[in-house]
Write an enzyme that holds these catalytic residues in place. Structure first.
Site, PDB file in Angstrom:
ATOM      1  N   THR A 248      -6.515   0.018   1.860  1.00 50.05           N
ATOM      2  CA  THR A 248      -7.228  -1.086   2.121  1.00 50.05           C
ATOM      3  C   THR A 248      -8.164  -1.205   3.230  1.00 50.05           C
ATOM      4  OG1 THR A 248      -5.608  -2.259   0.609  1.00 50.05           O
ATOM      5  CG2 THR A 248      -6.815  -3.771   2.101  1.00 50.05           C
TER       6      THR A 248
ATOM      7  N   THR B 264      -1.196   0.069   2.523  1.00 55.34           N
ATOM      8  CA  THR B 264       0.130  -0.279   2.847  1.00 55.34           C
ATOM      9  C   THR B 264       1.395  -0.285   1.691  1.00 55.34           C
ATOM     10  OG1 THR B 264      -0.498  -2.454   2.047  1.00 55.34           O
ATOM     11  CG2 THR B 264      -0.733  -2.089   4.641  1.00 55.34           C
ATOM     12  N   ASP B 265       0.736   0.254   0.463  1.00 57.60           N
ATOM     13  CA  ASP B 265       1.770  -0.001  -0.439  1.00 57.60           C
ATOM     14  C   ASP B 265       2.851   1.024  -0.367  1.00 57.60           C
ATOM     15  OD1 ASP B 265       0.446  -1.794  -2.141  1.00 57.60           O
ATOM     16  OD2 ASP B 265      -0.458  -0.590  -3.610  1.00 57.60           O
TER      17      ASP B 265
END
Length: 411
Positions: free
Chosen positions: A66, A144-145
């Protein structure tokens, strides 16, 4: 896996340069928008020259996510294409970096964190270690997942005790109020400070510094998503001040004398994991899966994984690690077939103890972290006893430094 103990004596002697050279000859992966592949970057590019030559050098190893996303509009916080922008261009937009460090960038890849394979994480780890040969610290940017998994993989395998800081963003670079620029800047500040040396890999988001072993993502959208249950943060970044309030057990192990004088060599011996990737091929990292227990959960998934040749399974159990009767029976069948298990809790915090034979307690590790540790223990060992020994040691990761402290006994 049969030769790993035989090569244990050679660990540390195999030059990282050879493996890292191969690791860095990667095809630069296209972004989520289907952009054509770019030529691979094999060496870090100097992006920011510090005003003071005495300032440290930090290499930013970029993987996308992201943070490198381009939004549809300046206010489309959830509508964006991750892994689109290049780190070299992003760093050029961050002000005042020349007051912090000499900053280099290495564009390892550019896609969402969940798109990376274990084989690619193997290459990423070697790239980080290679960068640390010439840099004082490394920042790794990811989505970040699965950031906590990528970070813990690095924590288990990077051999240098220099600072490694993983960061990313919950909002893409191009929206109003993005956290991307601040997180990138503060991660570089953290790495440049040197204050997380010997900590292993740490995660820096939202001004907070966490031990990546213990941290987990807790919200799909909020910027304070990363939390460390029970143990809390290591510290925080305020302006250019890096405040460390506690040390993780990984760093405390440096002070364990274990009957020896505290020297750099002995500190490294206590600190380093046995998981040196230069001693194995990436294809030797085994497949490990996660079984999530629920009320009256069936055992068919465990049976199927065992039949498919999966070498390890992590159970995310209820309470202190419990699984259903059907799952327990399937686990017994899988153990007979040679599968090894790690037991965790699905509660979000707390520890799991006990277990015997090929079922190992994962202590306070959550299921995704236990999966990576079980993968390493299987890859570097033969037999249940050897796998159990490495898994349990690094799952519990306790430190006893009492022998290194002044005695309080009075004469």
């Amino acid at each position: 896996m049969s030769f790993h103990r035989n090569v244990a004596a050679l660990r540390g002697r195999v030059p990282l340069a050879v493996a890292a050279a191969v690791a860095l000859m990667l095809v630069f992966l296209p972004g989520a928008d289907g952009a054509p592949a770019q030529p691979p970057q094999t060496v870090p590019k100097s992006v920011v020259r510090a005003a003071d030559d005495a300032l440290p050098t930090v290499t930013v190893v970029a993987t996308g996510g992201t943070m490198a996303g381009r939004s549809d509009t300046p206010t489309s916080f959830q509508r964006y294409r991750a892994g689109t922008l290049l780190m070299e261009d992003m760093l050029a937009e961050v002000p005042n970096l020349d007051e912090v460090a000499n900053v280099n960038s290495l564009q390892f890849g550019n896609k969402g964190s969940g798109g990376y394979t274990i084989a690619e994480l193997y290459d990423l780890s070697l790239a980080v270690d290679n960068a640390l040969k010439t840099s004082d610290g490394v920042v790794v940017t990811t989505g970040t997942d699965t950031m906590e998994e990528i970070g813990y993989f690095l924590d288990l395998t990077v051999q240098s005790p220099k600072p490694v800081v993983i960061t990313g963003a919950m909002r893409p670079w191009t929206v109003i109020g993005s956290d991307a620029q601040a997180n990138l800047f503060n991660a570089i500040v953290t790495a440049a400070s040197g204050k997380t040396a010997w900590f292993g890999t740490v995660l820096m988001l939202n001004d907070e510094i966490h031990a990546v072993r213990d941290v987990t993502k807790t919200s799909s959208y909020r910027m304070d998503t990363f939390q460390t249950p029970e143990f809390g943060i290591l510290g925080y970044v305020d302006d250019l001040k890096v405040r460390i309030m506690r040390m993780p057990a990984r760093a405390l192990r440096v002070f364990e004398t274990r009957g020896r004088v505290v020297t750099t060599a002995n500190a490294l011996r206590n600190w380093r994991t046995p998981f040196d990737l230069t001693t194995i091929e990436k294809a030797e990292l085994p497949r490990v899966e996660i079984f999530y227990n629920a009320q009256e959960a069936g055992g068919e998934a465990i049976d199927a994984w065992a039949a498919a040749g999966v070498e390890g399974i992590v159970t995310a159990g209820t309470g202190a690690g419990g699984i259903s009767g059907a799952a327990s029976q399937a686990r017994n069948r899988a153990v007979q077939a040679g599968v090894m298990f790690a037991s965790t809790t699905r509660t979000g915090s707390g520890s799991v103890y006990g277990g015997s034979g090929a079922v190992f307690p994962a202590d306070s590790l959550n299921a995704p972290h236990a999966r990576l540790l079980l993968m390493m223990a299987l890859a570097f060992n033969d037999g249940v006893d050897e796998v159990r020994a490495d898994f349990v040691e690094w799952a519990s990761l306790q430190a006893d430094i009492t022998s290194a402290l002044p005695s309080l006994q009075t004469s």
